[in-house]
Write a protein that holds these residues in place. Structure first.
Motif, PDB file in Angstrom:
ATOM      1  N   VAL A 115     -13.705  10.729 -12.000  1.00  0.00           N
ATOM      2  CA  VAL A 115     -13.731  10.771 -10.528  1.00  0.00           C
ATOM      3  C   VAL A 115     -14.231   9.499 -10.002  1.00  0.00           C
ATOM      4  CG1 VAL A 115     -14.724  11.911  -8.731  1.00  0.00           C
ATOM      5  CG2 VAL A 115     -13.842  13.316 -10.492  1.00  0.00           C
ATOM      6  N   VAL A 116     -15.398   9.046 -10.451  1.00  0.00           N
ATOM      7  CA  VAL A 116     -15.968   7.709 -10.214  1.00  0.00           C
ATOM      8  C   VAL A 116     -14.975   6.663 -10.307  1.00  0.00           C
ATOM      9  CG1 VAL A 116     -17.754   6.031 -10.528  1.00  0.00           C
ATOM     10  CG2 VAL A 116     -18.357   8.420 -10.541  1.00  0.00           C
ATOM     11  N   LEU A 117     -14.187   6.621 -11.385  1.00  0.00           N
ATOM     12  CA  LEU A 117     -13.274   5.463 -11.837  1.00  0.00           C
ATOM     13  C   LEU A 117     -12.012   5.474 -10.618  1.00  0.00           C
ATOM     14  CD1 LEU A 117     -13.112   5.538 -15.490  1.00  0.00           C
ATOM     15  CD2 LEU A 117     -13.948   3.855 -13.968  1.00  0.00           C
ATOM     16  N   LEU A 118     -11.545   6.825 -10.059  1.00  0.00           N
ATOM     17  CA  LEU A 118     -10.395   7.008  -9.541  1.00  0.00           C
ATOM     18  C   LEU A 118     -11.017   6.532  -7.995  1.00  0.00           C
ATOM     19  CD1 LEU A 118      -7.658   8.304  -9.669  1.00  0.00           C
ATOM     20  CD2 LEU A 118      -8.574  10.368  -8.848  1.00  0.00           C
ATOM     21  N   VAL A 119     -12.113   6.905  -7.688  1.00  0.00           N
ATOM     22  CA  VAL A 119     -12.630   6.600  -6.233  1.00  0.00           C
ATOM     23  C   VAL A 119     -12.814   4.944  -6.263  1.00  0.00           C
ATOM     24  CG1 VAL A 119     -14.491   6.669  -4.675  1.00  0.00           C
ATOM     25  CG2 VAL A 119     -13.634   8.692  -5.847  1.00  0.00           C
ATOM     26  N   THR A 120     -13.228   4.521  -7.174  1.00  0.00           N
ATOM     27  CA  THR A 120     -13.603   2.951  -7.433  1.00  0.00           C
ATOM     28  C   THR A 120     -12.309   1.998  -7.188  1.00  0.00           C
ATOM     29  OG1 THR A 120     -15.675   3.302  -8.654  1.00  0.00           O
ATOM     30  CG2 THR A 120     -14.615   1.122  -8.524  1.00  0.00           C
ATOM     31  N   ALA A 121     -11.233   2.585  -8.064  1.00  0.00           N
ATOM     32  CA  ALA A 121      -9.746   2.070  -7.878  1.00  0.00           C
ATOM     33  C   ALA A 121      -9.153   2.191  -6.291  1.00  0.00           C
ATOM     34  CB  ALA A 121      -9.058   2.907  -8.862  1.00  0.00           C
ATOM     35  N   ALA A 122      -9.527   3.298  -5.767  1.00  0.00           N
ATOM     36  CA  ALA A 122      -8.836   3.441  -4.397  1.00  0.00           C
ATOM     37  C   ALA A 122      -9.764   2.512  -3.524  1.00  0.00           C
ATOM     38  CB  ALA A 122      -8.880   4.845  -3.904  1.00  0.00           C
ATOM     39  N   LEU A 123     -11.206   2.234  -3.662  1.00  0.00           N
ATOM     40  CA  LEU A 123     -11.757   1.195  -3.087  1.00  0.00           C
ATOM     41  C   LEU A 123     -11.337  -0.021  -3.156  1.00  0.00           C
ATOM     42  CD1 LEU A 123     -15.277   3.164  -3.079  1.00  0.00           C
ATOM     43  CD2 LEU A 123     -13.457   2.970  -1.027  1.00  0.00           C
ATOM     44  N   VAL A 124     -11.176  -0.450  -4.518  1.00  0.00           N
ATOM     45  CA  VAL A 124     -10.800  -1.758  -4.831  1.00  0.00           C
ATOM     46  C   VAL A 124      -9.333  -2.052  -4.273  1.00  0.00           C
ATOM     47  CG1 VAL A 124     -10.408  -3.280  -6.669  1.00  0.00           C
ATOM     48  CG2 VAL A 124     -12.391  -2.025  -6.934  1.00  0.00           C
ATOM     49  N   VAL A 125      -8.289  -1.304  -4.577  1.00  0.00           N
ATOM     50  CA  VAL A 125      -7.076  -1.667  -4.168  1.00  0.00           C
ATOM     51  C   VAL A 125      -6.816  -1.754  -2.736  1.00  0.00           C
ATOM     52  CG1 VAL A 125      -4.744  -0.604  -4.833  1.00  0.00           C
ATOM     53  CG2 VAL A 125      -6.105  -0.735  -6.428  1.00  0.00           C
ATOM     54  N   ARG A 126      -7.185  -0.553  -2.134  1.00  0.00           N
ATOM     55  CA  ARG A 126      -7.256  -0.308  -0.729  1.00  0.00           C
ATOM     56  C   ARG A 126      -5.739  -0.432  -0.090  1.00  0.00           C
ATOM     57  NH1 ARG A 126     -11.781  -3.393   2.910  1.00  0.00           N
ATOM     58  NH2 ARG A 126     -10.513  -2.209   4.395  1.00  0.00           N
ATOM     59  N   PRO A 127      -4.934   0.459  -0.460  1.00  0.00           N
ATOM     60  CA  PRO A 127      -3.432   0.321  -0.367  1.00  0.00           C
ATOM     61  C   PRO A 127      -3.276   0.286   1.188  1.00  0.00           C
ATOM     62  CG  PRO A 127      -3.852   2.274  -1.603  1.00  0.00           C
ATOM     63  CD  PRO A 127      -5.331   1.773  -1.105  1.00  0.00           C
ATOM     64  N   GLU A 128      -2.118  -0.715   1.477  1.00  0.00           N
ATOM     65  CA  GLU A 128      -1.742  -0.891   2.952  1.00  0.00           C
ATOM     66  C   GLU A 128      -1.365   0.476   3.484  1.00  0.00           C
ATOM     67  OE1 GLU A 128       1.567  -3.752   5.221  1.00  0.00           O
ATOM     68  OE2 GLU A 128       1.061  -3.877   2.851  1.00  0.00           O
ATOM     69  N   GLY A 129      -1.929   0.351   4.792  1.00  0.00           N
ATOM     70  CA  GLY A 129      -1.220   1.680   5.507  1.00  0.00           C
ATOM     71  C   GLY A 129      -2.149   2.701   5.298  1.00  0.00           C
ATOM     72  N   VAL A 130      -3.233   2.696   4.579  1.00  0.00           N
ATOM     73  CA  VAL A 130      -3.909   3.815   4.355  1.00  0.00           C
ATOM     74  C   VAL A 130      -5.323   3.523   5.120  1.00  0.00           C
ATOM     75  CG1 VAL A 130      -5.130   5.514   2.772  1.00  0.00           C
ATOM     76  CG2 VAL A 130      -2.839   4.464   2.380  1.00  0.00           C
ATOM     77  N   SER A 131      -5.920   4.374   6.068  1.00  0.00           N
ATOM     78  CA  SER A 131      -7.355   4.176   6.567  1.00  0.00           C
ATOM     79  C   SER A 131      -7.807   5.495   6.781  1.00  0.00           C
ATOM     80  CB  SER A 131      -7.206   3.307   7.686  1.00  0.00           C
ATOM     81  OG  SER A 131      -6.519   4.123   8.672  1.00  0.00           O
ATOM     82  N   VAL A 132      -9.126   5.379   6.712  1.00  0.00           N
ATOM     83  CA  VAL A 132      -9.816   6.604   7.000  1.00  0.00           C
ATOM     84  C   VAL A 132     -10.105   6.818   8.472  1.00  0.00           C
ATOM     85  CG1 VAL A 132     -12.087   8.176   6.538  1.00  0.00           C
ATOM     86  CG2 VAL A 132     -10.990   6.543   4.827  1.00  0.00           C
ATOM     87  N   SER A 133      -8.973   7.364   9.172  1.00  0.00           N
ATOM     88  CA  SER A 133      -9.027   7.144  10.699  1.00  0.00           C
ATOM     89  C   SER A 133      -8.340   8.324  11.249  1.00  0.00           C
ATOM     90  CB  SER A 133      -8.529   5.911  11.311  1.00  0.00           C
ATOM     91  OG  SER A 133      -8.059   5.866  12.567  1.00  0.00           O
ATOM     92  N   TYR A 134      -8.636   8.872  12.476  1.00  0.00           N
ATOM     93  CA  TYR A 134      -7.887   9.971  13.230  1.00  0.00           C
ATOM     94  C   TYR A 134      -6.572   9.676  13.252  1.00  0.00           C
ATOM     95  CZ  TYR A 134      -7.624   7.704  17.608  1.00  0.00           C
ATOM     96  OH  TYR A 134      -7.191   6.937  18.400  1.00  0.00           O
ATOM     97  N   ARG A 135      -6.143   8.363  13.141  1.00  0.00           N
ATOM     98  CA  ARG A 135      -4.783   7.994  13.474  1.00  0.00           C
ATOM     99  C   ARG A 135      -3.854   8.281  12.274  1.00  0.00           C
ATOM    100  NH1 ARG A 135      -7.652   3.846  15.967  1.00  0.00           N
ATOM    101  NH2 ARG A 135      -7.322   3.418  17.876  1.00  0.00           N
ATOM    102  N   ALA A 136      -4.727   8.551  11.014  1.00  0.00           N
ATOM    103  CA  ALA A 136      -3.747   8.751   9.799  1.00  0.00           C
ATOM    104  C   ALA A 136      -3.507  10.166   9.831  1.00  0.00           C
ATOM    105  CB  ALA A 136      -4.814   8.453   8.536  1.00  0.00           C
ATOM    106  N   LEU A 137      -4.023  10.992  10.720  1.00  0.00           N
ATOM    107  CA  LEU A 137      -3.809  12.461  10.502  1.00  0.00           C
ATOM    108  C   LEU A 137      -2.445  12.470  11.277  1.00  0.00           C
ATOM    109  CD1 LEU A 137      -7.424  14.043  11.173  1.00  0.00           C
ATOM    110  CD2 LEU A 137      -6.014  13.776   9.138  1.00  0.00           C
TER     111      LEU A 137
END
Length: 394
Positions: free
Chosen positions: A116-138
């Motif tokens: 789980v830690v590795l998965l979260v770390t990978a998501a934070l490092v990669v930071r895919p384009e178009g993905v943001s922790v914002s209400y707009r994503a909803l």
């Protein structure tokens, strides 16, 4: 000179005491070394008198084993006394009984939290384009009905996964575990009763407490990484799922409502009942404040020093958090709900409304009114259950 037969019990050391309990019911109690030894002697078939004499010979103290056995009967630990069965209600049926401990033992592996830690770390490092922790994503679609339907379906699915993670990890330790609806102040919640996990080693206890949060983080990170590999609507949907999986986590910080992190806090502070003792101390402090001549003893004085400090600090969080939640309920939630319900009832009763408005009003009454009715029913059933348990232990 009675002889007893005990139900299957489990035990683990806890400082100078032992935590002893019955896994089938989730009932446990702290006993001193002499109490643990008395259980061993009684389990070997010795009578109460024989066990008392053996304990006196081994410890030099005259222990009242007969009274100890009476306490064990009240706890539901005794199956038979002198060959006669002790009448007790059947243990609650576990949820999903087909899940056997041996089948899910892998959930206790220390590799899972690392993944789980590795998965979260990978998501934070990669930071895919178009993905943001914002209400707009909803707001992934211009059709509000699709946004609401996806949010509701995802929310329930994530909730079930969260609770299933608690159930499975607890079951892996031998705890039956039961999922049910419950209430936390004004909130209707799904909760998993993992009473008896206190008998497991600390690493297993922490795994069970944090399993739900781990699932939410894993789903969020996995959705974010998957969103980076697709385009169009699929990316927007996965970006929304990334945020939806994170939305329940701030709620876990509200430890005054016995959330997952509350049990972590209780374990780390080595408290037996942080919430119950904190509430008792808060009541004592309130009486002293409102009635200066109040002479009742401080309930926290009977606790060990480390528990006393934790309980007094927690009581402040308990009072402040509860007050803020109830204030929000009175000033925001209830007025808004009453306005919506009143408006919907008015539209249904008015004869000049169109079919669409009547349908909208009916949907509001069913959805919002249904939630309040379900909360009240769940609260009442929980209160009635607590009263029944209190009567059985008198």
């Amino acid at each position: 000179m009675s002889r007893i037969r005990l139900h299957e019990l489990a035990a683990r050391p806890d400082g100078a005491e032992w935590i002893v309990g019955r896994p089938a019911t989730g009932t446990f109690v702290a006993v001193p070394e002499a109490g643990k030894r008395a259980l061993e002697l009684l389990g070997e078939g010795l009578s109460t008198g024989e066990a008392a004499r053996r304990l006196e010979h081994e410890t030099g103290h005259d222990l009242d084993v007969a009274d100890f056995v009476d306490a064990l009967v009240e706890l539901g630990f005794v199956a038979e006394v002198d060959g006669r069965a002790v009448p007790l209600p059947e243990p609650p049926r576990p949820t999903l009984p087909g899940i056997r401990p041996a089948r899910v033992r892998w959930t206790l592996s220390p590799l899972l939290p690392l993944l789980v830690v590795l998965l979260v770390t990978a998501a934070l490092v990669v930071r895919p384009e178009g993905v943001s922790v914002s209400y707009r994503a909803l707001l992934w679609s211009e059709h509000g009905s699709l946004v609401l339907a996806f949010g509701a379906a995802s929310g329930w699915a994530l909730l079930l996964l969260h609770e299933l993670a608690h159930l499975v990890t607890a079951r892996a330790t031998g705890v039956p575990a039961r999922m049910r609806l419950g209430t936390r102040l004004q909130f209707l919640v799904m909760q998993t009763d993992i009473s008896g996990i206190e008998l497991a080693p600390r690493r297993h206890r922490m795994t069970a407490y944090l399993a739900g949060i781990g699932v939410n983080l894993a789903v969020s990170a996995g959705a974010a990484l998957a969103a980076g590999a697709v385009d169009g609507t699929a990316r927007r949907v996965l970006a929304a799922l990334t945020v939806l999986a994170l939305l329940p986590l701030p709620f876990q910080l509200m430890v005054f409502m016995r959330t997952d992190l509350y049990f972590v806090l209780q374990d780390l502070t080595r408290c037996r009942d942080l919430y119950g003792d904190g509430r008792a101390y808060a009541r004592y402090a309130a009486r002293r404040l409102l009635r200066p001549g109040h002479r009742a003893p401080d309930p926290s004085r009977a606790l060990p020093a480390h528990e006393r400090r934790a309980v007094r600090i927690y009581s402040v969080l308990l009072v402040a958090g509860t007050a803020l939640c109830l204030a929000f309920l009175v000033t925001v939630t209830l007025p808004a709900d009453l306005a919506l319900l009143t408006r919907a009832a008015g539209r249904l009763c008015a004869g000049d409304r169109g079919a669409a408005q009547r349908l909208d009003a009916a949907a509001v009454l069913v959805a919002l009114g249904g939630v309040h009715v379900l909360w009240a029913r769940t609260w009442w059933r929980g209160r009635r259950g607590r009263r029944a348990r209190a009567r059985r232990t008198r």
